[in-house]
Design a protein around this motif. Structure first.
Motif, PDB file in Angstrom:
ATOM      1  N   LYS A   1       8.856   4.109  -5.571  1.00 49.40           N
ATOM      2  CA  LYS A   1       8.431   4.236  -4.179  1.00 49.40           C
ATOM      3  C   LYS A   1       7.088   4.951  -4.138  1.00 49.40           C
ATOM      4  CE  LYS A   1      13.288   5.109  -3.015  1.00 49.40           C
ATOM      5  NZ  LYS A   1      14.227   6.114  -2.469  1.00 49.40           N
ATOM      6  N   GLN A   2       6.439   4.813  -3.004  1.00 42.33           N
ATOM      7  CA  GLN A   2       5.178   5.499  -2.741  1.00 42.33           C
ATOM      8  C   GLN A   2       4.146   5.236  -3.833  1.00 42.33           C
ATOM      9  OE1 GLN A   2       6.951   9.556  -1.818  1.00 42.33           O
ATOM     10  NE2 GLN A   2       5.686   9.280   0.006  1.00 42.33           N
ATOM     11  N   LEU A   3       3.788   3.972  -3.967  1.00 47.47           N
ATOM     12  CA  LEU A   3       2.746   3.586  -4.902  1.00 47.47           C
ATOM     13  C   LEU A   3       2.019   2.368  -4.353  1.00 47.47           C
ATOM     14  CD1 LEU A   3       4.162   1.562  -7.890  1.00 47.47           C
ATOM     15  CD2 LEU A   3       5.577   2.157  -5.937  1.00 47.47           C
ATOM     16  N   ASN A   4       0.778   2.192  -4.785  1.00 47.43           N
ATOM     17  CA  ASN A   4       0.017   0.985  -4.482  1.00 47.43           C
ATOM     18  C   ASN A   4       0.351  -0.042  -5.553  1.00 47.43           C
ATOM     19  OD1 ASN A   4      -1.811   1.934  -2.200  1.00 47.43           O
ATOM     20  ND2 ASN A   4      -2.266   3.474  -3.767  1.00 47.43           N
ATOM     21  N   ALA A   5       0.832  -1.199  -5.120  1.00 44.27           N
ATOM     22  CA  ALA A   5       1.311  -2.178  -6.091  1.00 44.27           C
ATOM     23  C   ALA A   5       1.241  -3.582  -5.503  1.00 44.27           C
ATOM     24  CB  ALA A   5       2.741  -1.855  -6.518  1.00 44.27           C
TER      25      ALA A   5
ATOM     26  N   THR B   1       4.462   1.732   1.252  1.00 38.76           N
ATOM     27  CA  THR B   1       5.110   2.801   0.471  1.00 38.76           C
ATOM     28  C   THR B   1       6.315   2.306  -0.318  1.00 38.76           C
ATOM     29  OG1 THR B   1       6.681   3.689   2.105  1.00 38.76           O
ATOM     30  CG2 THR B   1       4.404   4.512   2.210  1.00 38.76           C
ATOM     31  N   GLY B   2       6.716   1.055  -0.187  1.00 42.33           N
ATOM     32  CA  GLY B   2       7.849   0.485  -0.917  1.00 42.33           C
ATOM     33  C   GLY B   2       9.107   0.562  -0.071  1.00 42.33           C
TER      34      GLY B   2
ATOM     35  N   ASP C   1       0.735  -2.326 -11.112  1.00 40.72           N
ATOM     36  CA  ASP C   1       0.664  -0.929 -10.689  1.00 40.72           C
ATOM     37  C   ASP C   1      -0.806  -0.583 -10.456  1.00 40.72           C
ATOM     38  OD1 ASP C   1       0.763   1.764 -10.271  1.00 40.72           O
ATOM     39  OD2 ASP C   1       1.612   2.286 -12.218  1.00 40.72           O
ATOM     40  N   ALA C   2      -1.223  -0.628  -9.198  1.00 37.43           N
ATOM     41  CA  ALA C   2      -2.635  -0.389  -8.888  1.00 37.43           C
ATOM     42  C   ALA C   2      -3.019   1.077  -9.026  1.00 37.43           C
ATOM     43  CB  ALA C   2      -2.943  -0.882  -7.473  1.00 37.43           C
ATOM     44  N   ASP C   3      -2.040   1.970  -9.183  1.00 39.63           N
ATOM     45  CA  ASP C   3      -2.336   3.392  -9.392  1.00 39.63           C
ATOM     46  C   ASP C   3      -2.542   3.722 -10.868  1.00 39.63           C
ATOM     47  OD1 ASP C   3      -2.110   3.920  -6.673  1.00 39.63           O
ATOM     48  OD2 ASP C   3       0.053   4.278  -6.810  1.00 39.63           O
TER      49      ASP C   3
ATOM     50  N   GLY D   1       0.824  -1.199   0.000  1.00 33.93           N
ATOM     51  CA  GLY D   1       0.000   0.000   0.000  1.00 33.93           C
ATOM     52  C   GLY D   1       0.857   1.248   0.000  1.00 33.93           C
ATOM     53  N   ASN D   2       0.198   2.384  -0.014  1.00 32.80           N
ATOM     54  CA  ASN D   2       0.915   3.662  -0.040  1.00 32.80           C
ATOM     55  C   ASN D   2       0.228   4.622   0.923  1.00 32.80           C
ATOM     56  OD1 ASN D   2       2.590   5.810  -0.729  1.00 32.80           O
ATOM     57  ND2 ASN D   2       1.335   6.394  -2.484  1.00 32.80           N
TER      58      ASN D   2
END
Length: 670
Positions: A611-615, A572-573, A592-594, A290-291
């Motif tokens: 970094k800082q991505l929902n994945a 956040t990675g 890449d869920a974003d 998550g992010n």
């Protein structure tokens, strides 16, 4: 008094006094010469060189060390970073303010490396300063111990430097609960062949090689360079001929360094050739990322949003049929409760007020029943989630225990299977200073200001190593910074034989011997090595800073040391799969869920990790059947360097006292 008593003796009596023996005259002359030598030595002692050179050289080391690590990550500088500092070791006498200069510049460099700590919370500025003040102290200690070894005990510079440096890294990994970040060897994480010696010596062996190289290079620096920086006086060369090493000694140092490097690389290539990852298929693991920043995560209004996102990411992972799905640290926002018969009425009432924000309850029995029912619902939701995913799950969450010993709060990893539900729980054992507990908070109340939370908001330490077993695979969970501490991970890679209690109905009780309405039976844990190390981390405190990269780099060495693959699910990675060679692998599937079009965990242009991505990352974990001497023998290498350093310290103290005794005896004989 009579005049006769005051009159001088007759002349004939003076002339008739017997002459002093020749032995007395020789002794008097010897004493006079000794006094003259002491006076001449004091007068001939040159004034200390000015402090400017010490400030410049120690400051240069601070800059080179900072540039060797992330965010610049200029790995070749790791070989030369200590050279300027080691030049101060070569000096016959310290410069003015030398140790002050080394400490202050070390503090500046440490503050620059650790600056990411301030991002967590405004109160973390104090923690950043406290940790930096502590870390900076290692630099003058390093210089002082190396000078004692070289000048008092005549230990070669090329040997003294790596032994002392590794001993101090070893001490730093254990003192103050341990801070095993920014080891010198960590700069070489991309030189895969070189770091393979970590399964023998730990990461300390790589640091040894780099420090030894720096010691050798410093010994090759011309004396003219030291004179140019005004670090020597004209008398120093005549007083300390050892300052100029012979060509034979320099050649021997170079040969020793090259031989050790050749041996380390040969070992690395040999060990990598023995890896047969394709013959040992491992579990298919989905890492949910998550992010959510720390501020968002601790906002009660965001709990549902965090839960929904992780359910959504889990659904994305299910399409790729993983065997195990891993959520990051504390990202499951419902808590597990362990309410035993020993829980007192005051504990139940206190926890009820915490959980319901002060809502009144009728009596203790009602509270107990309500808490037990609440925990049952949480376990049912977790079980249903695993059943819907058709996979086992390792989920980070908070856990509270009420068993008559006070309310205990744990940072935990729950293991859920579709058929057993919550089958086991691991409670974090190695806590983060000031982030998860405040040391000496009762004796030193002011320390509470070094944490963003109140002291009551800390967590308790778990008591056992856990191993989660699923379909014949063995998983060792670890939480947050536990994957940065070598000896902690080693214990998890080969846990001791023990008996834990497991519930027949719906889950483990973290070693407890009783629970309400659940029959317990002992389950034997064997000491076989685990197949996969699993790290659950929340790096949302640090807003995509270099901390995320350095955390990943440090974790990679744990995989090599234990010859065990390590998977990381990180809020956040940077989530990752690391094989037993320390290679950070590209996953089989990157989601890449974003919907920003990212198809890899790295930026194709810069090579940097996203970094800082929902994945979601899905990969088949490459199992490693090679053995590890480090797992079997532990920190024998670093501990040996520590023992030698203690011997250097004792030897230097004895030599200094002996010299003072000789000088004192010479003066007394006069």
């Amino acid at each position: 008094m009579s005049a006769s008593l005051m009159s001088p003796p007759p002349v004939n009596q003076v002339q008739s006094r017997p002459a002093a023996p020749a032995a007395d005259r020789d002794a008097r002359r010897t004493a006079e010469r000794t006094v003259e030598q002491i006076i001449d030595r004091a007068r001939s002692r040159p004034a200390r060189p000015p402090a400017r050179g010490a400030w410049l050289l120690s400051g240069l080391t601070a800059v080179l060390l900072w540039a060797s690590f992330t965010p610049l990550d200029w790995a070749p500088l790791g070989f030369a970073a200590l050279v300027p500092l080691i030049l101060l070791v070569r000096l016959p006498q310290p410069t003015a303010w030398m140790y002050r200069a080394v400490y202050v510049t070390g503090l500046a460099g440490t503050l620059a490396m650790l600056q990411w700590m301030r991002l967590g919370h405004p109160m973390m500025y104090l923690a950043l300063l406290a940790l930096s003040l502590y870390m900076a102290a290692y630099f003058p200690v390093f210089v002082g111990l190396c000078r004692a070894a070289v000048h008092r005990l005549s230990v070669p510079l090329t040997l003294a430097v790596p032994v002392v440096w590794v001993a101090l890294e070893y001490a730093r990994a254990h003192l103050m609960t341990g801070f095993a970040w920014y080891f010198l060897g960590h700069t070489q994480y991309r030189w895969i062949e070189l770091i393979q010696i970590s399964d023998v010596t730990g990461a300390y062996g790589v640091s040894f090689l780099l420090a030894m190289s720096a010691g050798c290079l410093a010994g090759l620096v011309s004396v003219r360079v030291l004179e140019k920086f005004r670090l020597l006086s004209p008398e120093d060369l005549s007083r300390c001929p050892a300052l100029v090493s012979s060509r034979f000694r320099q050649a021997a140092s170079v040969a020793a360094v090259l031989a050790l490097f050749a041996a380390a690389l040969a070992y690395g290539y040999l060990r990598r050739s023995q890896a047969d990852f394709s013959s040992h298929p491992g579990p298919r693991v989905a890492l949910v990322q998550g992010n959510f920043t720390a501020q968002v995560k601790h906002d009660p209004r965001m709990a549902d949003e965090i839960q929904r996102m992780h359910y959504h990411l889990t659904g994305e992972a299910v399409r790729h049929q993983p065997d195990v799905i891993v959520w990051p640290e504390t990202m499951y926002r419902n808590t597990l409760l362990d309410v035993g018969r020993g829980a007192t009425a005051s504990e139940l009432d206190q926890f009820w007020n915490m959980a319901t924000e002060g809502r009144a309850a009728r009596d203790t029995a009602e509270i107990r029943a309500s808490l037990i029912e609440r925990n049952r619902l949480v376990e049912e939701m977790l079980t249903e989630l695993a059943q819907q995913a058709g996979a086992a799950m390792i989920v980070g969450l908070d856990r509270f225990s009420l068993r008559g010993a006070g309310i205990r709060h744990y940072n935990s990893a729950a293991f859920i299977t579709p058929d057993l539900g919550v089958a086991d729980v691991y409670d974090k054992r190695h806590r983060v200073v000031f982030g998860e507990y405040v040391p000496l908070r009762d004796a030193l109340p002011f320390l509470k200001h070094f944490t963003p939370f109140s002291p009551a908001a800390g967590i308790d330490a778990g008591e056992r190593v856990a191993v989660f077993e699923h379909r014949g695979w063995r998983f060792a969970p670890m939480i947050c910074f536990e994957d940065t501490v070598p000896h902690v991970v080693r214990q998890m890679a080969r846990p001791p034989r023990r008996t834990d209690f497991h519930s027949v109905q719906h889950g483990a009780t973290a070693g407890a011997a009783e629970t309400d309405g659940v029959e317990l039976r002992p389950a034997e844990r064997d000491s076989r090595p685990v197949d996969v190390l699993v790290n659950l981390t929340n790096d949302g405190w640090f807003h995509g800073s270099s901390e995320l990269d350095q955390h990943l780099i440090t974790a990679a060495f744990r995989a090599v040391e234990c010859r065990t693959p390590l998977v990381r699910a990180v809020n956040t990675g940077i989530s990752a799969v690391i094989d037993g060679d320390g290679v950070i692998r590209e996953p089989d599937v990157f989601i890449d869920a974003d919907h920003h079009g990212r198809r890899s965990m790295r930026d194709p242009k810069s090579g940097r990790f996203h970094k800082q991505l929902n994945a979601v990352l899905v990969a088949d974990v490459p199992l490693d059947r090679r053995s590890s001497l480090y797992v079997s023998w532990g920190d024998w290498f670093a501990g040996g360097c520590g023992g030698l350093t203690v011997a250097i310290l004792v030897g230097a103290i004895v030599a200094a006292r002996r010299r003072k005794a000789i000088d004192r005896g010479s003066v007394q004989s006069v």
